[in-house]
Design a protein around this motif. Sequence first.
Motif, PDB file in Angstrom:
ATOM      1  N   LEU A 174       0.816  -1.233  -0.073  1.00  0.00           N
ATOM      2  CA  LEU A 174       0.058  -0.105  -0.099  1.00  0.00           C
ATOM      3  C   LEU A 174       0.725   1.066   0.101  1.00  0.00           C
ATOM      4  CD1 LEU A 174      -2.878  -1.060   2.391  1.00  0.00           C
ATOM      5  CD2 LEU A 174      -3.267  -0.709   0.163  1.00  0.00           C
ATOM      6  N   GLN A 175       1.767   1.295   0.895  1.00  0.00           N
ATOM      7  CA  GLN A 175       2.893   2.282   0.597  1.00  0.00           C
ATOM      8  C   GLN A 175       3.399   2.565  -0.783  1.00  0.00           C
ATOM      9  OE1 GLN A 175       5.613   0.853   3.842  1.00  0.00           O
ATOM     10  NE2 GLN A 175       5.757   2.804   4.591  1.00  0.00           N
ATOM     11  N   ARG A 176       3.756   1.741  -1.259  1.00  0.00           N
ATOM     12  CA  ARG A 176       4.342   1.742  -2.818  1.00  0.00           C
ATOM     13  C   ARG A 176       3.047   2.039  -3.717  1.00  0.00           C
ATOM     14  NH1 ARG A 176       7.609  -3.804  -2.094  1.00  0.00           N
ATOM     15  NH2 ARG A 176       9.528  -2.737  -1.283  1.00  0.00           N
ATOM     16  N   LEU A 177       1.937   1.801  -3.639  1.00  0.00           N
ATOM     17  CA  LEU A 177       0.866   2.082  -4.244  1.00  0.00           C
ATOM     18  C   LEU A 177       0.573   3.680  -4.061  1.00  0.00           C
ATOM     19  CD1 LEU A 177      -1.481   1.268  -6.201  1.00  0.00           C
ATOM     20  CD2 LEU A 177      -3.030   0.864  -4.006  1.00  0.00           C
ATOM     21  N   ALA A 178       0.603   4.006  -2.942  1.00  0.00           N
ATOM     22  CA  ALA A 178       0.370   5.327  -2.691  1.00  0.00           C
ATOM     23  C   ALA A 178       1.454   6.354  -3.254  1.00  0.00           C
ATOM     24  CB  ALA A 178       0.403   5.800  -1.175  1.00  0.00           C
ATOM     25  N   ALA A 179       2.701   5.927  -3.161  1.00  0.00           N
ATOM     26  CA  ALA A 179       3.729   6.814  -3.692  1.00  0.00           C
ATOM     27  C   ALA A 179       4.103   6.581  -5.191  1.00  0.00           C
ATOM     28  CB  ALA A 179       4.906   6.360  -3.142  1.00  0.00           C
ATOM     29  N   ARG A 180       3.350   5.795  -5.939  1.00  0.00           N
ATOM     30  CA  ARG A 180       3.552   5.529  -7.320  1.00  0.00           C
ATOM     31  C   ARG A 180       3.109   6.724  -8.189  1.00  0.00           C
ATOM     32  NH1 ARG A 180       0.158   0.850  -9.344  1.00  0.00           N
ATOM     33  NH2 ARG A 180       1.399   0.000  -7.854  1.00  0.00           N
ATOM     34  N   PRO A 181       3.985   7.466  -8.991  1.00  0.00           N
ATOM     35  CA  PRO A 181       3.637   8.521  -9.795  1.00  0.00           C
ATOM     36  C   PRO A 181       2.336   8.347 -10.508  1.00  0.00           C
ATOM     37  CG  PRO A 181       6.089   8.320  -9.772  1.00  0.00           C
ATOM     38  CD  PRO A 181       5.422   7.060  -9.166  1.00  0.00           C
ATOM     39  N   ARG A 182       1.459   9.092 -10.865  1.00  0.00           N
ATOM     40  CA  ARG A 182       0.246   8.938 -11.667  1.00  0.00           C
ATOM     41  C   ARG A 182       0.422  10.239 -12.732  1.00  0.00           C
ATOM     42  NH1 ARG A 182      -2.213   4.568  -9.625  1.00  0.00           N
ATOM     43  NH2 ARG A 182      -1.287   4.317  -7.724  1.00  0.00           N
ATOM     44  N   PRO A 183       0.004   9.977 -14.118  1.00  0.00           N
ATOM     45  CA  PRO A 183      -0.347  11.192 -14.837  1.00  0.00           C
ATOM     46  C   PRO A 183      -1.198  12.319 -14.362  1.00  0.00           C
ATOM     47  CG  PRO A 183      -0.745   8.868 -16.030  1.00  0.00           C
ATOM     48  CD  PRO A 183      -0.860   8.841 -14.480  1.00  0.00           C
ATOM     49  N   TYR A 184      -0.474  13.326 -14.301  1.00  0.00           N
ATOM     50  CA  TYR A 184      -1.203  14.510 -13.844  1.00  0.00           C
ATOM     51  C   TYR A 184      -1.662  15.484 -14.990  1.00  0.00           C
ATOM     52  CZ  TYR A 184       0.840  13.249  -9.351  1.00  0.00           C
ATOM     53  OH  TYR A 184       1.181  12.457  -8.243  1.00  0.00           O
ATOM     54  N   HIS A 185      -2.913  15.931 -14.837  1.00  0.00           N
ATOM     55  CA  HIS A 185      -3.362  16.797 -16.100  1.00  0.00           C
ATOM     56  C   HIS A 185      -3.081  18.388 -15.397  1.00  0.00           C
ATOM     57  CE1 HIS A 185      -5.430  18.376 -19.725  1.00  0.00           C
ATOM     58  NE2 HIS A 185      -6.201  18.634 -18.907  1.00  0.00           N
ATOM     59  N   PHE A 186      -2.354  19.230 -16.009  1.00  0.00           N
ATOM     60  CA  PHE A 186      -2.187  20.540 -15.600  1.00  0.00           C
ATOM     61  C   PHE A 186      -3.046  21.467 -16.441  1.00  0.00           C
ATOM     62  CE2 PHE A 186       1.391  18.868 -13.668  1.00  0.00           C
ATOM     63  CZ  PHE A 186       1.854  19.615 -12.582  1.00  0.00           C
ATOM     64  N   VAL A 187      -3.673  22.366 -15.888  1.00  0.00           N
ATOM     65  CA  VAL A 187      -4.444  23.586 -16.725  1.00  0.00           C
ATOM     66  C   VAL A 187      -3.989  24.844 -15.949  1.00  0.00           C
ATOM     67  CG1 VAL A 187      -6.687  24.594 -17.192  1.00  0.00           C
ATOM     68  CG2 VAL A 187      -6.477  22.071 -17.237  1.00  0.00           C
ATOM     69  N   ILE A 188      -3.436  25.541 -16.988  1.00  0.00           N
ATOM     70  CA  ILE A 188      -3.091  27.117 -16.444  1.00  0.00           C
ATOM     71  C   ILE A 188      -3.837  28.003 -17.100  1.00  0.00           C
ATOM     72  CG2 ILE A 188      -1.051  28.628 -16.623  1.00  0.00           C
ATOM     73  CD1 ILE A 188      -0.278  25.039 -16.616  1.00  0.00           C
ATOM     74  N   ARG A 189      -4.502  28.724 -16.303  1.00  0.00           N
ATOM     75  CA  ARG A 189      -5.832  29.689 -16.733  1.00  0.00           C
ATOM     76  C   ARG A 189      -5.697  30.937 -16.001  1.00  0.00           C
ATOM     77  NH1 ARG A 189     -10.329  26.217 -20.080  1.00  0.00           N
ATOM     78  NH2 ARG A 189      -9.872  28.061 -21.741  1.00  0.00           N
ATOM     79  N   PRO A 190      -6.265  31.915 -16.480  1.00  0.00           N
ATOM     80  CA  PRO A 190      -6.040  33.280 -15.481  1.00  0.00           C
ATOM     81  C   PRO A 190      -6.900  33.072 -14.189  1.00  0.00           C
ATOM     82  CG  PRO A 190      -6.634  33.780 -17.994  1.00  0.00           C
ATOM     83  CD  PRO A 190      -6.497  32.367 -17.772  1.00  0.00           C
ATOM     84  N   ALA A 191      -6.533  33.292 -13.152  1.00  0.00           N
ATOM     85  CA  ALA A 191      -7.051  33.369 -11.818  1.00  0.00           C
ATOM     86  C   ALA A 191      -8.254  34.092 -11.674  1.00  0.00           C
ATOM     87  CB  ALA A 191      -6.110  33.294 -10.786  1.00  0.00           C
ATOM     88  N   ALA A 192      -9.299  33.764 -10.990  1.00  0.00           N
ATOM     89  CA  ALA A 192     -10.438  34.631 -10.725  1.00  0.00           C
ATOM     90  C   ALA A 192      -9.898  35.741 -10.060  1.00  0.00           C
ATOM     91  CB  ALA A 192     -11.380  33.995 -10.288  1.00  0.00           C
ATOM     92  N   GLU A 193     -10.572  36.868 -10.043  1.00  0.00           N
ATOM     93  CA  GLU A 193      -9.844  38.038  -9.073  1.00  0.00           C
ATOM     94  C   GLU A 193     -10.658  37.652  -7.814  1.00  0.00           C
ATOM     95  OE1 GLU A 193      -8.299  40.600  -9.793  1.00  0.00           O
ATOM     96  OE2 GLU A 193      -7.809  40.190 -11.856  1.00  0.00           O
ATOM     97  N   ALA A 194      -9.598  37.912  -6.780  1.00  0.00           N
ATOM     98  CA  ALA A 194     -10.127  37.981  -5.471  1.00  0.00           C
ATOM     99  C   ALA A 194     -11.084  38.999  -5.146  1.00  0.00           C
ATOM    100  CB  ALA A 194      -8.847  37.970  -4.543  1.00  0.00           C
ATOM    101  N   PRO A 195     -12.239  38.560  -4.273  1.00  0.00           N
ATOM    102  CA  PRO A 195     -13.059  39.387  -3.670  1.00  0.00           C
ATOM    103  C   PRO A 195     -12.543  40.437  -2.955  1.00  0.00           C
ATOM    104  CG  PRO A 195     -13.207  37.474  -2.593  1.00  0.00           C
ATOM    105  CD  PRO A 195     -12.230  37.223  -3.618  1.00  0.00           C
TER     106      PRO A 195
END
Length: 430
Positions: free
Chosen positions: A409-430
């Motif tokens: 289970l330790q090895r399963l948790a530590a295994r790298p997975r494909p990560y889908h990155f999205v970089i978009r403009p951040a919403a303006e903070a209130p």
Amino acid sequence: MALRSISLPGNFGLRALHLAWACCALIAWQVESHAAEDFSLRDGDTVVFLGDSITAARTYTKIIENYTLLRFPQRRIRFYNAGIGGDTAAGSLARLERDVFSRRPTVLTVCFGLNDIGWGLKADDEHKALYVNSLRTIIDKCQERKIRVFICSGPITAEDPDKGEAGYLQKMCDEAFVMAKAKGAGTIDVQRPMREIQRRVLKVNQGIADESKHTRLHLADGVHLNDLGHLAMAYAFLQGFNAPGDISQAEIDIPTKKVTAAGCRISDVRQLDDGCEFTRLDDGLPFNNGLFFALNFAYVPLHRDFNAYRLKITGLADGRYEVTVNGRSTAKFTAKQLAAGVDIASTTTSAWQPGGPWDAQATVLRSLTEARHEVDTARLLSRLYLADQPIVAELDRKSQPAEEQLIELQRLAARPRPYHFVIRPAAEAP
């Protein structure tokens, strides 16, 4: 870590993506080959930590374990703790077979010192000779069994770091290093890296009038370590193990469609009207250790030296951008910051939540490691306090399957997975 780049012409066509995968796979192989040559813990190793109460606390050892599992998930390495409170180098000789050799280790770290000189009350040549000779015996017994042994200096106490550097304990440990190196054993200087961290802590404390708010490496007794002290000790061990630097680096230049990667593979790159998206698969993952733990890195530069997880995006329009990974909001940066390159190993947009999915995986791993060590501690306590009872053998036998399952289970948790990155403009903070 060497970086190589490839240009993806046109609209990132299929042939170009295949080329990207092939080139980045070669890069990743070269990075791992370099790390494999340098990092002391190898595939198939069984590591045992031998020591006194500071080792028995199982804190610095679990940091090393989790770091290694995340950083080198493809290596099957086991970790066991053989620390006993109050023990000395001489005292450990009587339990080597039971607590160390029974684990069939390939690597042993030996960390004693302060008890050997009675917390300073027995700092004399007689006790120093007993300490050095006992370590010599441990090395001989390990070398007979082809075990790679590392002699480690004991951790620092809360005394003034400059006085400690010139003190008896440091000189005693240095003498042991000379002996160990002459016999071909490894050595890890724990004290000097810890003192550099201690000096940073003391410098910050000078500006804080209220002593109750001072940062410390030790508990009230000035000897045993708190969590920050254990992190400092783990950092010294990783230095001694020649831990590699960056985990991985991913760079994308949007206008030229050029991808540069090391320690990871980049695919499915798409330019969006207001940003970009891509998939990243890493060879290893950064170490994280729970909420607010990254605050300790202000003193202990583990992330800077051994744990950077880098992202660089150039060609974005001016503005502030949100980095979302697998649907998780991970960080917010300006276009200028992203163009300069950022380390997102521990970034989060909520201090109460893990950052990227790699941070969440590390959180899961931490719980699994705790569970495995609780099982191992129960076995240890049964051997110490129920030695004449049949329950000891039964616990040993029945805990083995649980241990194997927890390791998987330790090895399963530590295994790298494909990560889908999205970089978009951040919403303006209130």
